[in-house]
Design a protein around this motif. Structure first.
Motif, PDB file in Angstrom:
ATOM      1  N   SER A  80       0.815  -1.212   0.000  1.00 38.60           N
ATOM      2  CA  SER A  80       0.000   0.000   0.000  1.00 38.60           C
ATOM      3  C   SER A  80       0.851   1.266   0.000  1.00 38.60           C
ATOM      4  O   SER A  80       0.636   2.176  -0.798  1.00 38.60           O
ATOM      5  N   GLY A  81       1.811   1.325   0.915  1.00 36.01           N
ATOM      6  CA  GLY A  81       2.645   2.526   1.010  1.00 36.01           C
ATOM      7  C   GLY A  81       3.429   2.793  -0.257  1.00 36.01           C
ATOM      8  O   GLY A  81       3.557   3.932  -0.704  1.00 36.01           O
ATOM      9  N   THR A  82       3.946   1.704  -0.872  1.00 32.85           N
ATOM     10  CA  THR A  82       4.719   1.848  -2.109  1.00 32.85           C
ATOM     11  C   THR A  82       3.829   2.325  -3.250  1.00 32.85           C
ATOM     12  O   THR A  82       4.218   3.171  -4.058  1.00 32.85           O
ATOM     13  N   ALA A  83       2.617   1.770  -3.323  1.00 31.24           N
ATOM     14  CA  ALA A  83       1.684   2.186  -4.379  1.00 31.24           C
ATOM     15  C   ALA A  83       1.382   3.673  -4.285  1.00 31.24           C
ATOM     16  O   ALA A  83       1.344   4.384  -5.294  1.00 31.24           O
ATOM     17  N   ARG A  84       1.179   4.163  -3.065  1.00 32.30           N
ATOM     18  CA  ARG A  84       0.871   5.579  -2.877  1.00 32.30           C
ATOM     19  C   ARG A  84       2.105   6.446  -3.104  1.00 32.30           C
ATOM     20  O   ARG A  84       2.011   7.548  -3.654  1.00 32.30           O
ATOM     21  N   LEU A  85       3.244   5.942  -2.672  1.00 36.78           N
ATOM     22  CA  LEU A  85       4.481   6.726  -2.792  1.00 36.78           C
ATOM     23  C   LEU A  85       4.848   6.950  -4.252  1.00 36.78           C
ATOM     24  O   LEU A  85       5.196   8.061  -4.665  1.00 36.78           O
ATOM     25  N   VAL A  89       0.148   1.139  -9.796  1.00 38.12           N
ATOM     26  CA  VAL A  89      -0.803   0.065  -9.468  1.00 38.12           C
ATOM     27  C   VAL A  89      -0.495  -1.172 -10.305  1.00 38.12           C
ATOM     28  O   VAL A  89      -0.110  -1.073 -11.475  1.00 38.12           O
ATOM     29  N   PRO A  90      -0.670  -2.365  -9.712  1.00 42.84           N
ATOM     30  CA  PRO A  90      -0.466  -3.604 -10.464  1.00 42.84           C
ATOM     31  C   PRO A  90      -1.680  -3.915 -11.323  1.00 42.84           C
ATOM     32  O   PRO A  90      -2.813  -3.818 -10.874  1.00 42.84           O
ATOM     33  N   VAL A  91      -1.442  -4.290 -12.571  1.00 44.40           N
ATOM     34  CA  VAL A  91      -2.534  -4.568 -13.497  1.00 44.40           C
ATOM     35  C   VAL A  91      -2.655  -6.064 -13.774  1.00 44.40           C
ATOM     36  O   VAL A  91      -3.762  -6.608 -13.859  1.00 44.40           O
ATOM     37  N   SER A  92      -1.513  -6.755 -13.887  1.00 43.81           N
ATOM     38  CA  SER A  92      -1.538  -8.205 -14.107  1.00 43.81           C
ATOM     39  C   SER A  92      -0.180  -8.795 -13.763  1.00 43.81           C
ATOM     40  O   SER A  92       0.812  -8.068 -13.611  1.00 43.81           O
ATOM     41  N   ILE A 110      10.656   7.463 -12.043  1.00 40.81           N
ATOM     42  CA  ILE A 110       9.760   6.785 -11.105  1.00 40.81           C
ATOM     43  C   ILE A 110       9.746   5.282 -11.389  1.00 40.81           C
ATOM     44  O   ILE A 110       9.769   4.459 -10.480  1.00 40.81           O
ATOM     45  N   GLY A 111       9.734   4.941 -12.673  1.00 42.39           N
ATOM     46  CA  GLY A 111       9.748   3.535 -13.042  1.00 42.39           C
ATOM     47  C   GLY A 111      10.995   2.820 -12.549  1.00 42.39           C
ATOM     48  O   GLY A 111      10.912   1.702 -12.013  1.00 42.39           O
ATOM     49  N   GLU A 112      12.150   3.464 -12.703  1.00 48.18           N
ATOM     50  CA  GLU A 112      13.400   2.865 -12.235  1.00 48.18           C
ATOM     51  C   GLU A 112      13.403   2.730 -10.720  1.00 48.18           C
ATOM     52  O   GLU A 112      13.842   1.718 -10.169  1.00 48.18           O
ATOM     53  N   ASP A 113      12.930   3.741 -10.037  1.00 46.14           N
ATOM     54  CA  ASP A 113      12.878   3.692  -8.568  1.00 46.14           C
ATOM     55  C   ASP A 113      11.952   2.577  -8.090  1.00 46.14           C
ATOM     56  O   ASP A 113      12.235   1.897  -7.099  1.00 46.14           O
ATOM     57  N   LEU A 114      10.825   2.394  -8.793  1.00 44.77           N
ATOM     58  CA  LEU A 114       9.882   1.344  -8.407  1.00 44.77           C
ATOM     59  C   LEU A 114      10.502  -0.036  -8.609  1.00 44.77           C
ATOM     60  O   LEU A 114      10.337  -0.932  -7.775  1.00 44.77           O
ATOM     61  N   GLY A 143      -5.843   4.894   4.037  1.00 38.63           N
ATOM     62  CA  GLY A 143      -6.138   6.266   4.471  1.00 38.63           C
ATOM     63  C   GLY A 143      -5.383   7.239   3.591  1.00 38.63           C
ATOM     64  O   GLY A 143      -4.416   6.900   2.935  1.00 38.63           O
ATOM     65  N   GLU A 144      -5.803   8.451   3.584  1.00 42.00           N
ATOM     66  CA  GLU A 144      -5.252   9.476   2.706  1.00 42.00           C
ATOM     67  C   GLU A 144      -3.781   9.720   3.005  1.00 42.00           C
ATOM     68  O   GLU A 144      -3.420  10.477   3.884  1.00 42.00           O
ATOM     69  N   GLY A 145      -2.908   9.074   2.289  1.00 44.03           N
ATOM     70  CA  GLY A 145      -1.478   9.296   2.438  1.00 44.03           C
ATOM     71  C   GLY A 145      -0.869   8.567   3.603  1.00 44.03           C
ATOM     72  O   GLY A 145       0.346   8.510   3.733  1.00 44.03           O
ATOM     73  N   ALA A 146      -1.673   7.984   4.485  1.00 39.36           N
ATOM     74  CA  ALA A 146      -1.124   7.380   5.697  1.00 39.36           C
ATOM     75  C   ALA A 146      -0.251   6.178   5.385  1.00 39.36           C
ATOM     76  O   ALA A 146       0.798   5.975   5.989  1.00 39.36           O
ATOM     77  N   GLY A 147      -0.698   5.342   4.421  1.00 39.67           N
ATOM     78  CA  GLY A 147       0.075   4.150   4.098  1.00 39.67           C
ATOM     79  C   GLY A 147       1.452   4.496   3.586  1.00 39.67           C
ATOM     80  O   GLY A 147       2.460   3.928   4.025  1.00 39.67           O
ATOM     81  N   ALA A 148       1.519   5.439   2.645  1.00 43.25           N
ATOM     82  CA  ALA A 148       2.807   5.830   2.091  1.00 43.25           C
ATOM     83  C   ALA A 148       3.688   6.458   3.157  1.00 43.25           C
ATOM     84  O   ALA A 148       4.892   6.189   3.226  1.00 43.25           O
ATOM     85  N   MET A 149       3.091   7.294   4.003  1.00 48.69           N
ATOM     86  CA  MET A 149       3.878   7.956   5.039  1.00 48.69           C
ATOM     87  C   MET A 149       4.419   6.946   6.047  1.00 48.69           C
ATOM     88  O   MET A 149       5.591   6.995   6.434  1.00 48.69           O
ATOM     89  N   ASP A 150       3.570   5.995   6.466  1.00 49.25           N
ATOM     90  CA  ASP A 150       4.031   4.963   7.405  1.00 49.25           C
ATOM     91  C   ASP A 150       5.143   4.133   6.792  1.00 49.25           C
ATOM     92  O   ASP A 150       6.127   3.793   7.458  1.00 49.25           O
ATOM     93  N   ASP A 151       4.982   3.813   5.506  1.00 51.72           N
ATOM     94  CA  ASP A 151       5.968   2.984   4.816  1.00 51.72           C
ATOM     95  C   ASP A 151       7.326   3.672   4.769  1.00 51.72           C
ATOM     96  O   ASP A 151       8.355   3.081   5.104  1.00 51.72           O
TER      97      ASP A 151
END
Length: 555
Positions: A80-85, A89-92, A110-114, A143-151
């Motif tokens: 979750s945190g990575t997706a928000r950061l 999103v995963p498609v398949s 962003i792609g390289e960082d991911l 939650g709004e930004g919480a997952g990315a921030m916690d991560d």
């Protein structure tokens, strides 16, 4: 996505003419819509066509993920945190490679960082940015930004940096991502300022929304110097100098919008305090029609700003919206047949067609020096960011008397106080009376949240503080905000101005010449029909826009 990259791509592929591209770029300066939606609004193509062109250019597949509900194992492929950061999103998943859609498919970094963050083989596809962001909100429910921030905070707690800020530390991926996330969250909340504050036992990050401060989850204390140094690097400040205040500027793209941050550092007992002022054109209305001006004041300003000469001043404390009002005036008269010059400290918003000059006290480029140079540049209208001293005020008066219309600001409590301030500075009263056209006093009040607005009965004591009795209010209704998720349970969402206008009519000009005190000027102006800040506050209370408490606080 960066608007410029999309426009360049569409031009390169022959879908936009130079004229169409230029018109879209002009619209971006004042619109809060993303570049793709503007392209659709202009009837040039659909969103699917735009993202299809992007996919073709990248050699990737375009996939429509509207309403897509992936299985849990696919969702788990990106935390979750990575997706928000990374807004990804995963498609398949075909067993060997994970297919991912990014909100910003044109950002290769962003792609390289991911790829690095996930440690997996990734194939990128292209999906509508709105659909990607909707996917994140629907599927990742942290939650709004919480997952990315916690991560990212959990990552930072394991980072051990030295006391010396090396380039590798300041520019490390966790620090860079953390700062970006803080700025994005503040932008999402429509913050006006972001405060980074070091204390003995903790490092606070707070942001101001509608005039009130809210605290973010704090980063580890041992990273305070590194985080501050990262901000200084972004704003081209000297990271080795921690003994004196510094001022800088950050220009970056966030959520598809170009945003400016005005940066100020201040040495304190426990390290440097940094404040970022958010200058987001999309969230500020630089249009007179959107300032909620009372009709008589709106009509007066429309007449005044087209006069050939004179001085028009907007007054109020810091953060009262003075600059926004003056920019709105300038935009209204920014025509091809008029030369406009501004001297500002600093230049807050770049406006096409206006020559804007930043003050630089360090090299002697003061308001007064710039203003002298202006008069040799054949201007029609001049904006002086602030009349700070008698020299600047006197040159402004001379400019107005020699056929220029001058706009400026003063820090005073009300409109009549602006006259007294000019005279106290050392300006001759008869020159002030001859050159001044009008002074607009203003404040910004928080407005009641539309989602949780509800009627209520104010107490007699509270009405008494406004100088009202139950008989005065009759059957008028009062409203307050109950508090909801939309407004962070504050009951308020957004701000708007209240105003008072001192028109320098003949009777007022005579009093100025006689050096009449502020209280006399104020009383005479009220006799002549001036509506005070308190009066305008009452108008907004009766309209259900704000509360009694807000009006009492600011008037």
């Amino acid at each position: 996505m960066t608007p410029g990259a999309v426009i360049d791509l569409l031009k390169l592929r022959g879908y936009l003419s130079d004229a169409q591209a230029e018109e879209l770029e002009d619209q971006l300066k004042t619109s809060s819509k993303d570049i793709v939606q503007l392209t659709v609004d202009y009837g040039l193509m659909t969103r699917e066509q735009v993202f299809g062109i992007i996919a073709e250019d990248l050699g990737a597949q375009y996939i429509d993920i509207k309403g897509f509900s992936p299985p849990p194992e696919l969702v788990a492929a990106i935390p979750s945190g990575t997706a928000r950061l990374y807004q990804a999103v995963p498609v398949s998943h075909d067993g060997s490679a994970l297919t991912v859609a990014l909100a910003d498919p044109l950002n290769a970094q962003i792609g390289e960082d991911l790829r690095f963050a996930l440690g997996k083989e990734i194939v990128f596809c292209v999906a509508d940015t709105k659909q990607v962001l909707d996917f994140i909100e629907r599927v990742y429910t942290a939650g709004e930004g919480a997952g990315a921030m916690d991560d990212i905070l959990s990552q930072l707690k394991t980072v051990a940096f030295s006391d010396e800020d090396s380039d590798s530390e300041v520019n490390s991926a966790p620090i860079v991502r953390y700062i970006d996330l803080v700025l994005e969250q503040a932008m999402r909340e429509q913050a006006s300022d972001i405060h980074f504050e070091p204390f003995e036992d903790d490092f606070k990050i707070r942001y101001r929304v509608d005039g009130a401060l809210y605290e973010m989850a704090p980063p580890p204390l041992h990273l305070s110097n590194t985080i501050i140094s990262r901000i200084k690097v972004m704003s081209n400040l000297n990271i080795a100098e921690r003994r004196i205040p510094q001022d800088g500027r950050i220009v970056m793209s966030l959520a598809g919008r170009d945003v400016d941050f005005r940066v100020s550092t201040l040495p304190t007992t426990f390290g440097e305090s940094v404040v970022l002022r958010v200058l987001d054109r999309a969230s500020v209305s630089l249009d007179l029609d959107n300032l909620s001006l009372p009709t008589p004041i709106y009509d007066y300003i429309e007449e005044t700003i087209v006069k050939p000469n004179g001085i028009f001043i907007v007054t109020g404390p810091t953060g009262a919206g003075k600059t926004t009002t003056l920019y709105a005036c300038l935009r209204r008269i920014n025509t091809i047949d008029s030369k406009l010059l501004t001297a500002e400290d600093p230049v807050e918003y770049d406006v096409e067609g206006i020559m804007q000059i930043p003050v630089n006290e360090g090299i002697g480029l003061t308001f007064s020096r710039i203003l002298r140079a202006f008069l040799r540049q054949d201007p029609d209208r001049i904006l002086v960011g602030e009349m700070r001293d008698v020299e600047t005020a006197q040159i402004a008066i001379q400019a107005s008397l020699t056929g220029h219309l001058v706009f400026s600001t003063l820090h005073t409590n009300d409109a009549p106080g602006g006259v007294t301030r000019l005279v106290d500075m050392g300006c001759e009263p008869f020159l002030v009376a001859a050159s001044l056209e009008g002074i607009l006093g203003q404040r910004l009040l928080r407005t009641i949240c539309e989602e949780c607005r509800q009627p209520y009965e104010p107490s007699v004591a509270l009405l008494g503080e406004l100088g009202l009795s139950p008989e005065d209010i009759g059957d008028k209704k009062f409203f307050t905000g109950g508090g909801c998720d939309n407004c962070g349970n504050s009951g308020y969402r957004g701000r708007q101005g209240i105003f008072e206008l001192l028109d320098i009519s003949e009777p007022i000009a005579e009093l100025i010449t006689e050096r009449a005190p502020t209280v006399v000027l104020r009383q005479k102006a009220i006799e002549l029909g001036m509506s005070t800040l308190r009066d305008d506050g009452l108008r907004n209370i009766y309209n259900g826009k704000t509360t009694i408490e807000e009006v009492l606080k600011y008037t």
